[in-house]
Design a protein around this motif. Sequence first.
Motif, PDB file in Angstrom:
ATOM      1  N   ARG A   1     -32.544 -24.217 -62.083  1.00 20.89           N
ATOM      2  CA  ARG A   1     -33.767 -24.895 -62.528  1.00 20.89           C
ATOM      3  C   ARG A   1     -34.836 -24.719 -61.465  1.00 20.89           C
ATOM      4  O   ARG A   1     -34.525 -24.486 -60.292  1.00 20.89           O
ATOM      5  CB  ARG A   1     -33.502 -26.389 -62.733  1.00 20.89           C
ATOM      6  N   PRO A   2     -36.103 -24.879 -61.844  1.00 20.59           N
ATOM      7  CA  PRO A   2     -37.174 -24.767 -60.853  1.00 20.59           C
ATOM      8  C   PRO A   2     -37.006 -25.780 -59.720  1.00 20.59           C
ATOM      9  O   PRO A   2     -36.464 -26.865 -59.916  1.00 20.59           O
ATOM     10  CB  PRO A   2     -38.438 -25.055 -61.656  1.00 20.59           C
ATOM     11  N   MET A   3     -37.469 -25.385 -58.554  1.00 21.73           N
ATOM     12  CA  MET A   3     -37.452 -26.254 -57.383  1.00 21.73           C
ATOM     13  C   MET A   3     -38.872 -26.306 -56.830  1.00 21.73           C
ATOM     14  O   MET A   3     -39.437 -25.270 -56.490  1.00 21.73           O
ATOM     15  CB  MET A   3     -36.490 -25.692 -56.324  1.00 21.73           C
ATOM     16  N   LYS A   4     -39.445 -27.494 -56.742  1.00 21.62           N
ATOM     17  CA  LYS A   4     -40.820 -27.651 -56.252  1.00 21.62           C
ATOM     18  C   LYS A   4     -40.813 -27.744 -54.731  1.00 21.62           C
ATOM     19  O   LYS A   4     -40.140 -28.585 -54.151  1.00 21.62           O
ATOM     20  CB  LYS A   4     -41.453 -28.899 -56.841  1.00 21.62           C
ATOM     21  N   ILE A   5     -41.573 -26.861 -54.111  1.00 22.71           N
ATOM     22  CA  ILE A   5     -41.717 -26.850 -52.653  1.00 22.71           C
ATOM     23  C   ILE A   5     -42.813 -27.830 -52.265  1.00 22.71           C
ATOM     24  O   ILE A   5     -43.951 -27.716 -52.722  1.00 22.71           O
ATOM     25  CB  ILE A   5     -42.087 -25.442 -52.138  1.00 22.71           C
ATOM     26  N   SER A   6     -42.490 -28.796 -51.410  1.00 28.28           N
ATOM     27  CA  SER A   6     -43.526 -29.723 -50.934  1.00 28.28           C
ATOM     28  C   SER A   6     -44.107 -29.275 -49.597  1.00 28.28           C
ATOM     29  O   SER A   6     -45.221 -29.641 -49.245  1.00 28.28           O
ATOM     30  CB  SER A   6     -42.986 -31.148 -50.827  1.00 28.28           C
ATOM     31  N   SER A   7     -43.358 -28.467 -48.858  1.00 29.84           N
ATOM     32  CA  SER A   7     -43.863 -27.936 -47.596  1.00 29.84           C
ATOM     33  C   SER A   7     -43.054 -26.699 -47.233  1.00 29.84           C
ATOM     34  O   SER A   7     -41.824 -26.732 -47.241  1.00 29.84           O
ATOM     35  CB  SER A   7     -43.751 -28.975 -46.487  1.00 29.84           C
ATOM     36  N   GLY A   8     -43.746 -25.625 -46.916  1.00 29.05           N
ATOM     37  CA  GLY A   8     -43.100 -24.389 -46.487  1.00 29.05           C
ATOM     38  C   GLY A   8     -43.461 -24.101 -45.042  1.00 29.05           C
ATOM     39  O   GLY A   8     -43.172 -24.893 -44.152  1.00 29.05           O
ATOM     40  N   PHE A   9     -44.145 -22.987 -44.817  1.00 29.24           N
ATOM     41  CA  PHE A   9     -44.558 -22.634 -43.465  1.00 29.24           C
ATOM     42  C   PHE A   9     -45.578 -23.649 -42.951  1.00 29.24           C
ATOM     43  O   PHE A   9     -46.418 -24.144 -43.710  1.00 29.24           O
ATOM     44  CB  PHE A   9     -45.173 -21.227 -43.438  1.00 29.24           C
ATOM     45  N   ARG A  10     -45.491 -23.970 -41.657  1.00 29.68           N
ATOM     46  CA  ARG A  10     -46.495 -24.822 -41.000  1.00 29.68           C
ATOM     47  C   ARG A  10     -46.937 -24.131 -39.713  1.00 29.68           C
ATOM     48  O   ARG A  10     -46.123 -23.911 -38.815  1.00 29.68           O
ATOM     49  CB  ARG A  10     -45.913 -26.190 -40.643  1.00 29.68           C
ATOM     50  N   CYS A  11     -48.212 -23.795 -39.639  1.00 26.15           N
ATOM     51  CA  CYS A  11     -48.736 -23.170 -38.422  1.00 26.15           C
ATOM     52  C   CYS A  11     -48.822 -24.205 -37.299  1.00 26.15           C
ATOM     53  O   CYS A  11     -48.637 -25.402 -37.525  1.00 26.15           O
ATOM     54  CB  CYS A  11     -50.100 -22.540 -38.685  1.00 26.15           C
ATOM     55  N   LYS A  12     -49.116 -23.761 -36.095  1.00 25.94           N
ATOM     56  CA  LYS A  12     -49.185 -24.671 -34.946  1.00 25.94           C
ATOM     57  C   LYS A  12     -50.286 -25.709 -35.098  1.00 25.94           C
ATOM     58  O   LYS A  12     -50.244 -26.755 -34.456  1.00 25.94           O
ATOM     59  CB  LYS A  12     -49.371 -23.886 -33.655  1.00 25.94           C
ATOM     60  N   ASN A  13     -51.274 -25.462 -35.964  1.00 22.88           N
ATOM     61  CA  ASN A  13     -52.369 -26.410 -36.161  1.00 22.88           C
ATOM     62  C   ASN A  13     -52.111 -27.418 -37.277  1.00 22.88           C
ATOM     63  O   ASN A  13     -52.883 -28.359 -37.441  1.00 22.88           O
ATOM     64  CB  ASN A  13     -53.666 -25.662 -36.452  1.00 22.88           C
ATOM     65  N   HIS A  14     -51.039 -27.210 -38.048  1.00 24.68           N
ATOM     66  CA  HIS A  14     -50.681 -28.161 -39.106  1.00 24.68           C
ATOM     67  C   HIS A  14     -50.437 -29.515 -38.441  1.00 24.68           C
ATOM     68  O   HIS A  14     -49.818 -29.590 -37.375  1.00 24.68           O
ATOM     69  CB  HIS A  14     -49.427 -27.673 -39.838  1.00 24.68           C
ATOM     70  N   LYS A  15     -50.909 -30.599 -39.046  1.00 19.91           N
ATOM     71  CA  LYS A  15     -50.846 -31.915 -38.387  1.00 19.91           C
ATOM     72  C   LYS A  15     -49.424 -32.326 -37.993  1.00 19.91           C
ATOM     73  O   LYS A  15     -49.235 -32.953 -36.951  1.00 19.91           O
ATOM     74  CB  LYS A  15     -51.493 -32.982 -39.256  1.00 19.91           C
ATOM     75  N   ILE A  16     -48.433 -31.969 -38.766  1.00 16.29           N
ATOM     76  CA  ILE A  16     -47.051 -32.328 -38.421  1.00 16.29           C
ATOM     77  C   ILE A  16     -46.564 -31.510 -37.232  1.00 16.29           C
ATOM     78  O   ILE A  16     -45.963 -32.045 -36.299  1.00 16.29           O
ATOM     79  CB  ILE A  16     -46.115 -32.156 -39.633  1.00 16.29           C
ATOM     80  N   GLU A  17     -46.835 -30.208 -37.236  1.00 21.44           N
ATOM     81  CA  GLU A  17     -46.408 -29.353 -36.121  1.00 21.44           C
ATOM     82  C   GLU A  17     -47.188 -29.677 -34.847  1.00 21.44           C
ATOM     83  O   GLU A  17     -46.624 -29.679 -33.756  1.00 21.44           O
ATOM     84  CB  GLU A  17     -46.562 -27.877 -36.473  1.00 21.44           C
TER      85      GLU A  17
END
Length: 76
Positions: free
Chosen positions: A42-58
């Motif tokens: 079945r389809p799987m929804k991606i909520s977050s994939g790659f995060r660059c160094k400037n992404h707020k979480i990273e």
Amino acid sequence: MNWDDVEFFSESELACRCGCGDAPMDAAFLRALDEIRREFGRPMKISSGFRCKNHKIEAAKRAPGAHNTGAAADIL
């Protein structure tokens, strides 16, 4: 990474959402993710994939995480 080899996911759905749009995903990780999706059936929804160094979480981390190397994705 050749996105033509990825069956179930697109570059845009795994791209960084900070606004840069980068998506240098790890090829082995994407093959494994595709296989998981194939077996899940079945389809799987991606909520977050790659995060660059400037992404707020990273940017808040002491050291880059697996998302920053393209070897992680959060799935809803």
